[in-house]
Design a protein around this motif. Structure first.
Motif, mmCIF file in Angstrom:
data_model
loop_
_atom_site.group_PDB
_atom_site.id
_atom_site.type_symbol
_atom_site.label_atom_id
_atom_site.label_comp_id
_atom_site.label_asym_id
_atom_site.label_seq_id
_atom_site.Cartn_x
_atom_site.Cartn_y
_atom_site.Cartn_z
ATOM 1 N N VAL A 266 0.834 -1.211 0.000
ATOM 2 C CA VAL A 266 0.000 0.000 0.000
ATOM 3 C C VAL A 266 0.867 1.259 0.000
ATOM 4 N N ALA A 267 2.056 1.167 0.628
ATOM 5 C CA ALA A 267 2.925 2.347 0.721
ATOM 6 C C ALA A 267 3.309 2.861 -0.662
ATOM 7 N N HIS A 268 3.319 1.976 -1.664
ATOM 8 C CA HIS A 268 3.655 2.413 -3.022
ATOM 9 C C HIS A 268 2.597 3.374 -3.562
ATOM 10 N N TYR A 269 1.339 3.156 -3.191
ATOM 11 C CA TYR A 269 0.240 3.960 -3.741
ATOM 12 C C TYR A 269 -0.150 5.129 -2.848
ATOM 13 N N VAL A 270 0.042 4.967 -1.543
ATOM 14 C CA VAL A 270 -0.381 6.012 -0.599
ATOM 15 C C VAL A 270 0.880 6.695 -0.075
ATOM 16 N N ARG A 271 1.245 7.795 -0.710
ATOM 17 C CA ARG A 271 2.476 8.490 -0.348
ATOM 18 C C ARG A 271 2.235 9.439 0.831
ATOM 19 N N GLN A 272 3.249 9.561 1.662
ATOM 20 C CA GLN A 272 3.124 10.425 2.844
ATOM 21 C C GLN A 272 2.819 11.864 2.444
ATOM 22 N N GLY A 273 1.876 12.456 3.124
ATOM 23 C CA GLY A 273 1.498 13.835 2.862
ATOM 24 C C GLY A 273 0.480 14.011 1.765
ATOM 25 N N SER A 274 0.163 12.927 1.044
ATOM 26 C CA SER A 274 -0.814 13.020 -0.045
ATOM 27 C C SER A 274 -2.233 13.104 0.533
ATOM 28 N N ALA A 275 -3.191 13.422 -0.332
ATOM 29 C CA ALA A 275 -4.591 13.460 0.099
ATOM 30 C C ALA A 275 -5.044 12.071 0.553
ATOM 31 N N LEU A 276 -4.564 11.032 -0.143
ATOM 32 C CA LEU A 276 -4.899 9.659 0.259
ATOM 33 C C LEU A 276 -4.369 9.361 1.661
ATOM 34 N N ASP A 277 -3.142 9.823 1.905
ATOM 35 C CA ASP A 277 -2.544 9.575 3.218
ATOM 36 C C ASP A 277 -3.290 10.317 4.312
ATOM 37 N N ARG A 278 -3.653 11.540 4.055
ATOM 38 C CA ARG A 278 -4.361 12.332 5.077
ATOM 39 C C ARG A 278 -5.721 11.709 5.405
ATOM 40 N N SER A 279 -6.437 11.277 4.379
ATOM 41 C CA SER A 279 -7.762 10.692 4.647
ATOM 42 C C SER A 279 -7.629 9.335 5.335
ATOM 43 N N ALA A 280 -6.587 8.562 4.962
ATOM 44 C CA ALA A 280 -6.384 7.259 5.602
ATOM 45 C C ALA A 280 -6.025 7.427 7.072
ATOM 46 N N ARG A 281 -5.186 8.415 7.359
ATOM 47 C CA ARG A 281 -4.808 8.646 8.756
ATOM 48 C C ARG A 281 -6.018 9.098 9.572
ATOM 49 N N GLU A 282 -6.816 9.967 8.994
ATOM 50 C CA GLU A 282 -8.001 10.445 9.712
ATOM 51 C C GLU A 282 -8.930 9.271 10.059
ATOM 52 N N ARG A 283 -9.120 8.360 9.101
ATOM 53 C CA ARG A 283 -10.001 7.203 9.356
ATOM 54 C C ARG A 283 -9.353 6.204 10.318
ATOM 55 N N GLY A 284 -8.060 5.995 10.140
ATOM 56 C CA GLY A 284 -7.347 5.097 11.045
ATOM 57 C C GLY A 284 -7.496 3.628 10.714
ATOM 58 N N ASN A 285 -8.656 3.271 10.210
ATOM 59 C CA ASN A 285 -8.938 1.849 9.924
ATOM 60 C C ASN A 285 -10.226 1.759 9.113
ATOM 61 N N SER A 286 -10.426 0.622 8.477
ATOM 62 C CA SER A 286 -11.725 0.338 7.862
ATOM 63 C C SER A 286 -12.693 -0.068 8.960
ATOM 64 N N VAL A 287 -13.979 0.193 8.727
ATOM 65 C CA VAL A 287 -15.003 -0.176 9.696
ATOM 66 C C VAL A 287 -15.946 -1.177 9.017
ATOM 67 N N TYR A 288 -16.118 -2.327 9.668
ATOM 68 C CA TYR A 288 -16.896 -3.417 9.065
ATOM 69 C C TYR A 288 -18.242 -3.559 9.783
ATOM 70 N N PHE A 289 -19.303 -3.159 9.107
ATOM 71 C CA PHE A 289 -20.654 -3.330 9.622
ATOM 72 C C PHE A 289 -21.279 -4.565 8.970
ATOM 73 N N PRO A 290 -22.360 -5.094 9.549
ATOM 74 C CA PRO A 290 -23.006 -6.248 8.908
ATOM 75 C C PRO A 290 -23.518 -5.939 7.507
ATOM 76 N N ASP A 291 -23.833 -4.667 7.234
ATOM 77 C CA ASP A 291 -24.438 -4.349 5.947
ATOM 78 C C ASP A 291 -23.541 -3.533 5.021
ATOM 79 N N ARG A 292 -22.373 -3.141 5.464
ATOM 80 C CA ARG A 292 -21.482 -2.351 4.615
ATOM 81 C C ARG A 292 -20.094 -2.286 5.232
ATOM 82 N N VAL A 293 -19.156 -1.835 4.404
ATOM 83 C CA VAL A 293 -17.802 -1.562 4.890
ATOM 84 C C VAL A 293 -17.505 -0.097 4.607
#
Length: 758
Positions: free
Chosen positions: A312-339
């Protein structure tokens, strides 16, 4: 400074009473250091103080909350509170923010006294505010509220917007019912303030004016969904917990622009027949595995295990918009009806996911173990892999058990059997290590097309699950060892040993069923395992598993290492799930920098913030767990809502001063039985034995008792169930019954129990 008594050149330790008085006078601030300073205890005398505090914790006189000491189950003279409701007269009611409900029962309620004049305008708290208040007992306990408080200061104001369900009223007006369990207010929406909301819409509203009398008024700011939609239940949890579920446009653009990697700078492992073994509905495949016998004569019976993890580090570079949003979320959240994924689907389900038959970038751990599963050496590299097959846990296990299908038959001898052979070796090392072996069944909700529960299942735990778990632990340990060896900062996955307070409570409970928790020396997971083995197959098995689970600390992330108690490992990091955990992405970047695997390694700015990142993603992990649990509770309550009056078998899973928590056998649904509904007796809460006992009859209901209950109320929006107890309890003789302390709440108020005729 409070001076301790001096004797023969040493400062005598303070008495228990003096320590308790100090704790009472310094609420929230009385730690070991503060007590030592207050009583003038220095250097070697602190060892004695530590032993004394430990003894007091074991005796239940004090408990540790974070780094401070408190009197167990007592509200302090000055306490941090959260305002949770209003009385019919408009006064606000608050409860302690740091209260262990499982340990001490329902939190005490505090009536907040209104101020006058200018102070009233400055310090009028509202529902949801966090306040610091001075507490005292109430002479008049109207409404069953035993304490009153005066606001010292407001620590945190509640956000002015809340989420609720809109109900239309004639003339364009409406009512919004909050979905927050702790705030069940109805908010009045005037004509013209509904923002085109329709009946049944989930809306976000802004409270316009806080009024002392009558329901507050609100204006609809956003219509966020429909309660009748198939994913409305998880949407409630997403909104109430503030979980980000929409990616910024910049992050989406970066994900859509991502391209597959080439071979430059990477090993070509496309011919290595890696397989993914995941749940049947998995879309994000973080890991693939392979194993083969080690042909090195110096390692007879050994194995070479390859664990390939999405790069994943190849695609999500530090300081990028992807990195900022991933850090804010911290993790995926798994519900019974959605992720709610940590990364956009273009990456999480496609480019990063190790899908069968497609070239994918990976960071690969090659781990050599001996015939007894002990790790001899390991190395990490970046590679391009092509997964040979993607199968689920059940199919993998079926194949090993002789029930192959077209796909698994082709890889049975060349891929699956070598994996199981390596697993057999790794399992030996695991057994020798003796991690904590709790058996807690996990239930899975199966939903229909409309998002309602169709059935509840308990998937079996198979060797295929254990194999993947064992290999992932192996790779995580290898990552932590590599980074420590290279002196590279990282995020550890840490799990503290149980606190002395929890151990004291556990010891008291085990004593009630004739079991003893070792006290001498350092307590290790094997000591708990010994207890679990003793109750295996007995009537106490499930109960003891539950109680030991509750005695454990919660795992978290930290930049400093203090080991993983549950796994019985000195060092441990999360490396194997970078698609769904930000901690793993940090570890990948650390490996890249430490091993000079590319120019996208961990940068200095991130290293300086590791403590902050660890705290943040530990919090997002807890947030996700809570949101997932609340969603399950709401779905189960909806599933049972049309079965009011039905009877169920269950087991008592919690005993508090307010009532009993019961978990149903077939669905795993949790519900509450108020003590006031039990009948005509006075029920006393015996905390040490985890039971309530009728003062007059001696009828006893204890944690772990099998019971029959009737469902009397189901509130799907709150995820709440209320039961009526139908089972008769055991009876204690008069000498075995607990005695209420003079002046205790039980003595004065009592709890009515079931009529004698039942």
């Amino acid at each position: 400074m409070v001076k301790g008594r001096r004797s023969e050149g040493k400062v005598a330790l303070p008495t228990r009473e003096a320590i308790l008085e100090f704790i009472r006078d310094h609420p929230g601030k009385a730690g070991k250091r503060e007590i030592a300073r207050a009583f003038g205890i220095t250097s070697s005398d602190r060892i004695g103080l530590k032993a004394l505090l430990k003894q007091m914790a074991e005796e239940g006189l004090v408990e540790r909350r974070r780094k401070a000491l408190k009197r167990p189950g007592h509200i302090a003279a000055v306490e941090e509170l959260e305002v949770v409701s209003r009385t019919p007269e408009g006064d606000v009611v608050a409860i302690p923010t740091d209260w262990d409900e499982a340990e001490h029962g329902m939190p005490p309620r505090v009536l907040i006294m209104p101020e006058r004049g200018r102070k009233a305008r400055l310090q009028a708290p509202g529902v949801g505010d966090r306040i610091l208040a001075r507490i005292r007992d109430r002479a008049d306990r109207d409404g069953g509220i035993a304490h009153e408080g005066r606001v010292i200061r407001i620590l945190d104001r509640r956000p002015t917007t809340i989420v609720g369900v809109f109900e239309e009223r004639p003339g364009g007006a409406g009512v919004v019912r909050s979905v927050d369990r702790k705030d069940r207010r109805d908010l009045i929406v005037a004509p013209g303030d509904s923002g085109n909301a329709e009946d049944g819409n989930l809306v976000r509203v802004e409270i316009r004016k806080s009024v002392r009398l009558g329901p507050p008024r609100a204006v609809v700011r956003e219509v966020v969904g429909d309660l009748k939609s198939e994913k409305a239940v998880s949407l409630i949890a997403i909104l109430t917990h503030g979980i980000p579920y929409e990616f910024p446009a910049e992050a989406i653009a970066e994900a859509q622009a991502a391209q597959p990697v080439g071979l430059q700078g990477r090993l070509d492992l496309r011919r290595l027949p890696l397989v993914t073994i995941d749940p049947s509905d998995a879309k994000d495949h973080d890991d693939a595995v392979h194993a083969a016998p080690d042909t090195d004569p110096a390692n007879p019976g050994g194995h070479i295990i390859t664990v390939a993890i999405a790069d994943v580090a190849h695609y999500v570079r530090q300081g990028s918009a992807l990195d900022r949003s991933a850090r804010e979320r911290g993790n995926s959240v798994y519900f019974p009806d959605r992720v709610v994924p940590m990364l956009p689907e273009e990456l999480s389900s496609d480019l990063c996911s190790l899908r069968a038959g497609e070239d994918r970038a990976a960071i690969v751990a090659e781990i050599v173990v001996d015939a007894n599963g002990r790790m001899r050496r390991h190395r990490f590299s970046r590679a391009v892999v092509r997964v040979a097959a993607g199968i689920d846990y059940v199919r993998a296990q079926d194949a090993i058990d002789g029930r192959t299908d077209g796909d698994t038959a082709a890889i049975l001898d060349t891929v699956l059997r070598p994996l199981w052979a390596a697993f057999a070796a790794v399992a030996k090392a695991r057994d020798a290590r003796e991690p904590l072996e709790l058996e807690i069944p996990e239930r899975k909700l199966v939903l229909d097309g409309a998002g309602h529960v169709k059935k509840v299942t308990v998937p079996p735990r198979l060797d295929s699950h254990r194999l993947i778990e064992a290999f992932m632990i192996l790779a995580n340990v290898a990552a932590a060892e590599t980074l420590e060896k290279r002196r590279m900062p990282l995020l550890y996955r840490v799990h503290d040993a149980p606190s002395p307070e929890k151990l004291a409570a556990l010891s008291d409970f085990l004593a009630t069923i004739g079991l003893k928790l070792p006290k001498a020396g350092v307590l290790l997971p094997r000591h708990f395992n010994g207890i679990l083995r003793r109750v295996q197959g007995s009537e106490h098995e499930r109960l003891v598993n539950e109680v030991i689970l509750r005695s454990q600390a919660q795992a978290e992330y930290a930049a400093g290492n203090f080991g993983h108690f549950g796994l019985n490992l000195r060092r441990y990091a999360h490396f194997t799930s970078p698609i769904r955990r930000y901690a793993d992405l940090i570890v990948h970047r650390a490996l890249i920098r430490a091993l000079d695997l590319g120019n996208d390694g961990l940068d200095d700015r991130t290293i300086d913030k590791l403590d902050e990142i660890a705290a943040h993603i530990s919090a997002t992990e807890r947030r996700a767990m809570l949101a997932e649990r609340e969603t399950v509770d709401r779905l189960i309550a909806d599933y049972l809502a049309d079965r009011i009056g039905a009877t169920f078998h269950g087991r008592i899973t919690g005993v508090t001063r307010s009532g009993l928590f019961v978990r149903l056998d077939d669905t795993g649904a949790d519900g509450f039985i108020p003590l006031s509904s039990l009948g005509a007796d006075y029920y006393l809460h015996d905390e040490a034995s985890q039971r309530v006992v009728g003062e007059r009859t001696g009828e006893t209901h204890r944690l772990g008792d099998e019971v029959e209950v009737r469902l009397v109320e189901a509130v799907p929006l709150a995820g709440a169930l209320r039961f009526e107890l139908l089972s008769e309890g055991a009876y204690l003789g008069s000498r075995s019954r607990p005695r209420p302390r003079r002046g205790s709440p039980e003595r004065k108020a009592g709890r009515r129990g079931r009529p004698e005729s039942r």
